[in-house]
Design a protein around this motif. Structure first.
Motif, short mmCIF file in Angstrom:
data_model
loop_
_atom_site.label_atom_id
_atom_site.label_comp_id
_atom_site.label_asym_id
_atom_site.label_seq_id
_atom_site.Cartn_x
_atom_site.Cartn_y
_atom_site.Cartn_z
N GLU A 150 116.21 -9.75 3.32
CA GLU A 150 117.05 -8.55 3.45
C GLU A 150 117.42 -8.36 4.92
OE1 GLU A 150 118.23 -7.88 0.89
OE2 GLU A 150 116.85 -7.60 -0.76
N ASP A 211 118.12 -4.78 -6.76
CA ASP A 211 118.61 -6.03 -6.16
C ASP A 211 119.69 -6.66 -7.04
OD1 ASP A 211 115.95 -5.67 -4.71
OD2 ASP A 211 116.81 -7.36 -3.63
N GLU A 240 119.49 -13.79 -3.03
CA GLU A 240 119.28 -12.68 -3.97
C GLU A 240 118.59 -13.15 -5.25
OE1 GLU A 240 118.87 -9.31 -3.59
OE2 GLU A 240 120.66 -9.63 -2.41
N HIS A 243 114.96 -12.64 -5.21
CA HIS A 243 114.51 -11.24 -5.27
C HIS A 243 114.44 -10.77 -6.72
CE1 HIS A 243 116.50 -10.90 -1.03
NE2 HIS A 243 115.69 -11.92 -1.14
FE LIG Z 1 117.84 -8.50 -2.30
#
Ligand SMILES: [Fe+2]
Ligand SMILES: [Fe+2]
Length: 474
Positions: A150, A211, A240, A243
């Motif tokens: 992030e 997310d 991503e 996540h």
């Molecule tokens: Fe993320």
């Protein structure tokens, strides 16, 4: 390949643009100051088994090794340029994709980039205390991996601000380090990013639900006619995916452990389940309801002229825009949107251009529903008669057509009084939070050990065993 010999790793030939390089080198210490203040608490000396991108190709994640997080190689990575890329939707459709910001869209684009960028440090701030209650070394490593990435996403947006928006961009980049999640005077821009993430169930729900909003926003921006934004977002999407994996498997492992304990001990009553030190399924449902509904708000108003403008101008596309088979202009098209009319939810068609937020939200809901059904399978496989459900889209909403209405998870429009009476049947109560936190009063960090309330994962990181030392505390 990514050049790691420079102070700021990058694949954008930063060394050739001295002014930009100096601006970013000036921002870098401020970023580090933010990380020391707001990054994971007390973690600065830990050596963490992290992945670092070595190239922007799909297999570019091959490098794993111990890193002290402040020494993580944050940098600027864009997908390589496709010289033939065009603007693929809106009134500029068919023009070559823009390599510079079109003057008329400058402030709109800046706003879009700042809003995306603001969510990245916000989630790090929200999660900074969770290390103290981690259920295992494996999970601790995973939250740190999410946090550093992030941080890198913030770098990605700050690069665009510095490179393409001059002084305004530099000021915005500073503000991104000044706002704080949940701060009364200077909060983060979007609501869900000011909510606390008080425990690990909330963390996994956040990475599954929120997310994934990030994923859908990035997918829409990855279609942008502004090519540097599109290329930046493409690479962010590869980060991503991890996540969301952490979120989906985290919740799945909690459910699995609860089901195991219920079966072993032949208990079903939530208070009996809790007495055995695991999280009862109704509480998991309530967390789901909360995170789903606050995340739905992130997509904005159901009917939005801003969304129409972003699209028509070629700045923000639809999910998988170039795979869709229509005119990509949407001048005539319609799209169904719901609203509450005298106590009933009705659906009506509106111009598709104005309903693009709603459409992206619906695409998101489809993917969420698939994930929830995978969680359901864990419960079904254990033979436990409990159904996890997604609440109605209008439940607990503060933005859009449902704001100000009191919709039950079943989609019934209630009076405020009737809704409030049942609020804690549907959303976590202070007692539920207190219970979940009582399970997470300390951290579990012996290699290979897991807290009682969560099952171990199916496999370790990068083919390492589960009892691998994912974090060295020094
Ligand atoms: Fe993320
Ligand atoms: Fe992100």
């Amino acid at each position: 390949m990514i050049n790691y010999t420079e102070k700021i790793p990058n694949n954008v030939d930063l060394g050739r643009d001295r002014v930009l390089q100096r601006a970013l080198e000036h921002w870098q210490p401020a970023y580090m100051g933010w990380w020391y203040d707001m990054g994971p608490n007390e973690s600065h000396n830990y050596e963490v088994y992290l992945r670092t991108a070595i190239s922007v190709e799909p297999d570019g994640w091959a490098q794993f090794g111990y890193v002290k997080m402040p020494e993580y190689r944050w940098g600027i990575f864009l997908q390589p340029r496709d010289e033939k890329r065009e603007v693929n939707f809106g009134i500029h459709k068919g023009q070559p994709a823009w390599q510079e910001v079109p003057g008329e869209y400058r402030s709109t684009l800046r706003r879009v980039i700042v809003t995306q960028g603001d969510t990245e440090p916000a989630s790090v701030e929200q999660q900074r205390m969770l290390g103290a209650s981690c259920p295992s070394m494996y999970d601790l490593r995973n939250i740190f991996q999410v946090n550093v990435e992030e941080g890198r996403h913030l770098w990605a947006m700050v690069y665009l601000l510095h490179r393409y928006f001059g002084r305004d961009g530099r000021e915005e980049a500073e503000s991104l380090l000044a706002r704080r999640s949940g701060d009364a005077d200077n909060p983060r821009i979007l609501g869900a990013f000011n909510e606390p993430t008080p425990d690990w169930l909330a963390f996994y729900m956040f990475t599954f639900f929120t997310d994934r909003d990030g994923k859908f926003q990035l997918c829409a921006l990855a279609e942008s006619g502004f090519d540097p934004l599109a290329r930046t977002c493409r690479f962010m999407l590869t980060e991503e995916a991890h996540h969301m994996f952490v979120g989906e498997t985290g919740v799945g492992r909690i459910i699995q452990r609860t089901c195991e304990v219920m079966k072993e001990n032949k208990v079903e009553d939530p208070s009996d389940v809790r007495a055995l030190g695991v999280i009862d399924l109704p509480t998991i449902q309530k967390y789901l309801n909360f995170h789903y509904s606050v995340t739905l708000d992130l997509y904005g108003s159901d009917v939005s002229s801003n969304a129409a403008n972003y699209y028509t101008s070629g700045l923000k596309g639809r999910f998988r825009e170039t795979k869709l088979e229509d005119d990509h202009v949407l001048a005539e098209a319609e799209y169904p949107v719901s609203e509450v009319v005298v106590g009933k939810i009705i659906t009506k068609n509106v111009p598709a251009l104005t309903a693009l937020n709603e459409r992206l939200r619906d695409d998101y809901i489809d993917e969420i529903a698939d994930g929830v059904s995978r969680w359901q399978r864990v419960i079904d496989n254990a033979g436990i008669p409990f159904r996890l459900t997604l609440p109605h889209k209008g439940f607990h909403r503060e933005i859009g057509n449902f704001a100000g209405h009191f919709v039950s998870p079943d989609g019934e429009v209630l009076s405020e009084e009737a809704w409030k009476k049942q609020e804690y049947k549907w959303l976590p109560s202070p007692q539920d939070h207190a219970f979940v936190q009582s399970l997470m009063s300390g951290r579990v960090v012996e290699p290979g050990k897991f807290a009682n309330w969560i099952a171990p994962p199916a496999r370790g990181i990068n083919n390492q065993p589960l009892n691998f030392e994912y974090v060295r505390f020094n």
